[in-house]
Design an enzyme around this catalytic site. Structure first.
Site, mmCIF file in Angstrom:
data_model
loop_
_atom_site.group_PDB
_atom_site.id
_atom_site.type_symbol
_atom_site.label_atom_id
_atom_site.label_comp_id
_atom_site.label_asym_id
_atom_site.label_seq_id
_atom_site.Cartn_x
_atom_site.Cartn_y
_atom_site.Cartn_z
ATOM 1 N N GLN A 260 32.781 -39.935 22.768
ATOM 2 C CA GLN A 260 32.228 -39.131 23.864
ATOM 3 C C GLN A 260 32.286 -37.649 23.503
ATOM 4 O OE1 GLN A 260 30.841 -40.344 26.553
ATOM 5 N NE2 GLN A 260 31.518 -42.468 26.561
ATOM 6 N N TYR A 289 29.900 -52.950 24.040
ATOM 7 C CA TYR A 289 29.472 -51.650 23.507
ATOM 8 C C TYR A 289 30.682 -50.708 23.503
ATOM 9 C CZ TYR A 289 24.892 -53.473 25.007
ATOM 10 O OH TYR A 289 23.781 -54.255 25.230
ATOM 11 N N GLU A 310 31.329 -54.304 19.495
ATOM 12 C CA GLU A 310 30.591 -53.125 19.043
ATOM 13 C C GLU A 310 29.853 -53.469 17.761
ATOM 14 O OE1 GLU A 310 30.046 -49.681 19.674
ATOM 15 O OE2 GLU A 310 29.160 -49.695 17.674
ATOM 16 N N ASP A 358 28.733 -50.417 28.434
ATOM 17 C CA ASP A 358 28.474 -48.992 28.159
ATOM 18 C C ASP A 358 27.454 -48.881 27.038
ATOM 19 O OD1 ASP A 358 28.530 -46.272 27.883
ATOM 20 O OD2 ASP A 358 30.581 -46.142 27.138
ATOM 21 N N CYS A 385 24.314 -43.597 30.132
ATOM 22 C CA CYS A 385 23.876 -42.211 29.946
ATOM 23 C C CYS A 385 22.400 -42.070 30.281
ATOM 24 C CB CYS A 385 24.170 -41.745 28.524
ATOM 25 S SG CYS A 385 23.500 -42.825 27.271
#
Ligand code: SAH
Length: 519
Positions: A260, A289, A310, A358, A385
Site C-alpha cells: 500500500q 489477493y 496471491e 482485495d 481501489c
C-alpha cells in the site's frame, strides 16, 4: 448556426460552483469534453495549487480544490457507483481522510528521458509519454527529491546513456524508489535496459548521504514495452528489500511485491477491514489477493487460521517471511490465481467464516465471486481501489446471496482522483446472523421507539415488500414521523452528503411503523 445540444460537458480542473467559458474539444452524442478558456467566477472551493507542476503533470487531479471538497467528491463517487452501477443502497459511512495530504506516498516510479539533449527525470504529462521534470513532487517524501538529484548528477557526470523507447537503445529507463515510513528505510531501484550498472560504487557512496538509504537494486528490463519493471532484480548494495512496520506487523518489502502506497492511510484502511471482519479468535479467514500478506497478518493474532492467496511469487515469498518475522504460525500462503485457488480450496472442503477480497482495479472474476458464494462465508470484507468494479461485484454478490451492509471510503490517495473503499457484505440466510456495532448515542429512545427494533423493522420490510432497508433510512423515516426528535443519526461530518431514503422504501418503512403501532 446554433444547434441545440443538451449533454454533460466534462471539463478538467473545474470545481463545483465555477462559472466558466470553455472550448469544446470533443463532441459526442451523449457527452462532450471541454477545456477552460476563462474562469468567469471561481468556485469557493478553489485553492491555489501548492505544486508547481500541477497543470502539466498527470498525477494530481484535485490540486486546485480544498481537501474538504475533494473528500466530498470522493465520497459521492463511491455512493454514485453503488447506486448507479450496483443499484444498491447500503449504509454509507463518511469517508476516512488521509492522515497527511502531502508527502504521504512511499513509492514512486520516475521515467528517465533525454529530450532535446536535456536529461529529464520526473513524471509523464497527462495522456502522454512526455516527461515533466517535476523537481519536487509534493506527494513524495523529501528524500526522493534528494535521491533523484543525486542520480541526475551521476548520469550527467559519467555520461550514462538513457533509454530511448522509440529505438530501444540506451541504459537507464526508470528510477523506482520506496520508503518504509515506520523505519525510515529507503530502497533505490534502477530499472535498466542491461545487466550491469557502470560506476555504481560512486552512486552508492553518494546515496549513503541520504538518511535511511539501505539498498541499491538493479532491475533489468530489456523488453520493448510500456511495462516499467522487468522480472530480474539484483541487489548491488544492501539487501534486496526494506522493512516497514504496518499495524504492528513487521513487513518485508521487495521491489516486485505490492505494498500500500500510503502507510498511515493503510493503517486506517486495515483497521476498518478488521472492524468489518470482527475476528473473535475462532474464525478461519481466507485472504484473497493478499500481496505480501499484510491485511491478513494484521489480524492473524485474532483469528484461528489464515490462508492467503496471491499471484506474484515474490509477494508470496514476502508473505511467508513476514509470517516468520512476526512469529505468526497460524498462516499459510498459496501462490496462484485467486479464482483457481479458491476453486481448489473449496474442493478441499475449507469453510472459512470470513473471506477478504482485495483485487486490483479490474475487480474480481465473476467465476471467483461464484466460488466465494459457494464457500459460503458469513462475512465478506471487500477492499477495492475502484468504486465502479466494486459496485459491479457487489451487485453480483447480491445475486449470490450476499448483501452489502456497510461501505466506508478511505482516502488513500489525496490530491489524485483515486479512492479506496472497504465494504462489509453479509450472507443473507435466515438461520445465520452477524453482529455489527451500532453507535446509538445519537438516538433519542422514546416510548414509541422501543416498540420494534431496527432489525424487526428491517425483517418486516424484507418479508412483506422484498426490500432491504438500512438503519439510516429507518431513522430518517422515524425522524420524519417525529419518533426521533433529534435527526442527527449517522449524519457524518458536516458537509458530507447522506443518502436519502427512496420513496418506495419510505412507504415500506411507514407500513412497518404502522404495523408495530409506532405511528
Ligand atoms: N491485499 C494486499 C494487496 C492488494 S493489491 C495489500 O493490501 O497489500 C492486489 C493484489 O492482487 C496484488 O498483489 C496483485 O499481485 C494480486 N493479483 C492480481 N491478480 C491476481 C489474481 N488473478 N489472483 C491472485 N492475485 C492477484
Amino acid at each position: 448556426n446554433t444547434v441545440k445540444y443538451n449533454v454533460a460537458i466534462f471539463v478538467e480542473n473545474t470545481a463545483v460552483g465555477d462559472e466558466i467559458l470553455c472550448h469544446i474539444i470533443k463532441a459526442k452524442k451523449t457527452y462532450a469534453v471541454g477545456k477552460i478558456a476563462k474562469i468567469i467566477k471561481p468556485s469557493k472551493h478553489r485553492i491555489e495549487p501548492e505544486c508547481e507542476c500541477f497543470k502539466s503533470c498527470g498525477g494530481c487531479s484535485f490540486g486546485h480544490i480544498s481537501y474538504r471538497e475533494e473528500l466530498r467528491l470522493k465520497e459521492q463517487k463511491v455512493i454514485d457507483a453503488f447506486e448507479r452501477i450496483g443499484g444498491l443502497s447500503p449504509e454509507f459511512m463518511p469517508i476516512i481522510p488521509s492522515p497527511s495530504i502531502t508527502r504521504y506516498r512511499n513509492k514512486a516510479q520516475y521515467p528517465v528521458k533525454r529530450e532535446n539533449g536535456i536529461l529529464k527525470i520526473g513524471f509523464y504529462a497527462k495522456k502522454s509519454h512526455r516527461v515533466i521534470d517535476c523537481e519536487d513532487c509534493l506527494l513524495q517524501p523529501a528524500e526522493f527529491t534528494q535521491i533523484i538529484e543525486i542520480i541526475k548528477n551521476w548520469i550527467n557526470k559519467f555520461n550514462i546513456t538513457v533509454y530511448n523507447e522509440e529505438i530501444g537503445i540506451g541504459l537507464i529507463r526508470h528510477i523506482y524508489l520506496r520508503k518504509a515510513f515506520a523505519t525510515g528505510e529507503l530502497m533505490v531501484c534502477i530499472v535498466a535496459n542491461g545487466k550491469e550498472l557502470p560506476h555504481s560504487d560512486t552512486l552508492v557512496e553518494t546515496l549513503k548521504r541520504v538518511e535511511g538509504f539501505k539498498a541499491l537494486l538493479l532491475n533489468t528490463n530489456c523488453s520493448n514495452t510500456n511495462v516499467v519493471l522487468g522480472e530480474a532484480c539484483e541487489a548491488i548494495y544492501g539487501e534486496p528489500y526494506i522493512v516497514d512496520i504496518l499495524c504492528g506487523v513487521k513487513v518485508k518489502i521487495s521491489p516486485l511485491s505490492f505494498y500500500q502506497v500510503n502507510h498511515d492511510g493503510a493503517e486506517l484502511l486495515y483497521g476498518k477491514a478488521a472492524e468489518y471482519a470482527a475476528p473473535s479468535g475462532k474464525e478461519d479467514v481466507l485472504d484473497l489477493y493478499c500481496g505480501a500478506g499484510t491485511i491478513g497478518l494484521s489480524m492473524a493474532s485474532k483469528v484461528k487460521s489464515l490462508v492467503g492467496v496471491e499471484i506474484i511469487p515474490e509477494a508470496i515469498e514476502d508473505a511467508k517471511e513476514n509470517a516468520l518475522l512476526n512469529n505468526i504460525n497460524n498462516a499459510q500462503f498459496i501462490c496462484g490465481d485467486a479464482a483457481l485457488a479458491a476453486e481448489k480450496l473449496k474442493a478441499d472442503g475449507i469453510a472459512p467464516q470470513t473471506i477478504i477480497l482485495d483485487p486490483p482495479r479490474k475487480g474480481c472474476a465473476a467465476s471467483l465471486l461464484k466460488t466465494v458464494a459457494e464457500i459460503a462465508p458469513q462475512r465478506i470484507v471487500y477492499v477495492s481501489c475502484d468504486p465502479a468494479t466494486l459496485a459491479r461485484d457487489a451487485k453480483l454478490l447480491e445475486g449470490l446471496g450476499y448483501s452489502a451492509v456497510e461501505v466506508t471510503p478511505v482516502d488513500m490517495f489525496p490530491r489524485t482522483a483515486h479512492v479506496e473503499t472497504v465494504v462489509l457484505l453479509s450472507q443473507r440466510r435466515p438461520d445465520t446472523h452477524i453482529d455489527i456495532k451500532l453507535d446509538l448515542s445519537g438516538l433519542d429512545v422514546t416510548a414509541a421507539e422501543t416498540k420494534a427494533t431496527y432489525q424487526e423493522i428491517k425483517d418486516y420490510v424484507l418479508d412483506k415488500f422484498g426490500l432491504k432497508v438500512s438503519t439510516l433510512y429507518i431513522s430518517q423515516v422515524k425522524a420524519k414521523c417525529g419518533i426521533i426528535e433529534r435527526e442527527n443519526y449517522n449524519k457524518g461530518k458536516e458537509g458530507h452528503r447522506v443518502p436519502k431514503c427512496p420513496k418506495e422504501k419510505e412507504d415500506a418503512i411507514m407500513d412497518a411503523l404502522r404495523h408495530f403501532k409506532m405511528i
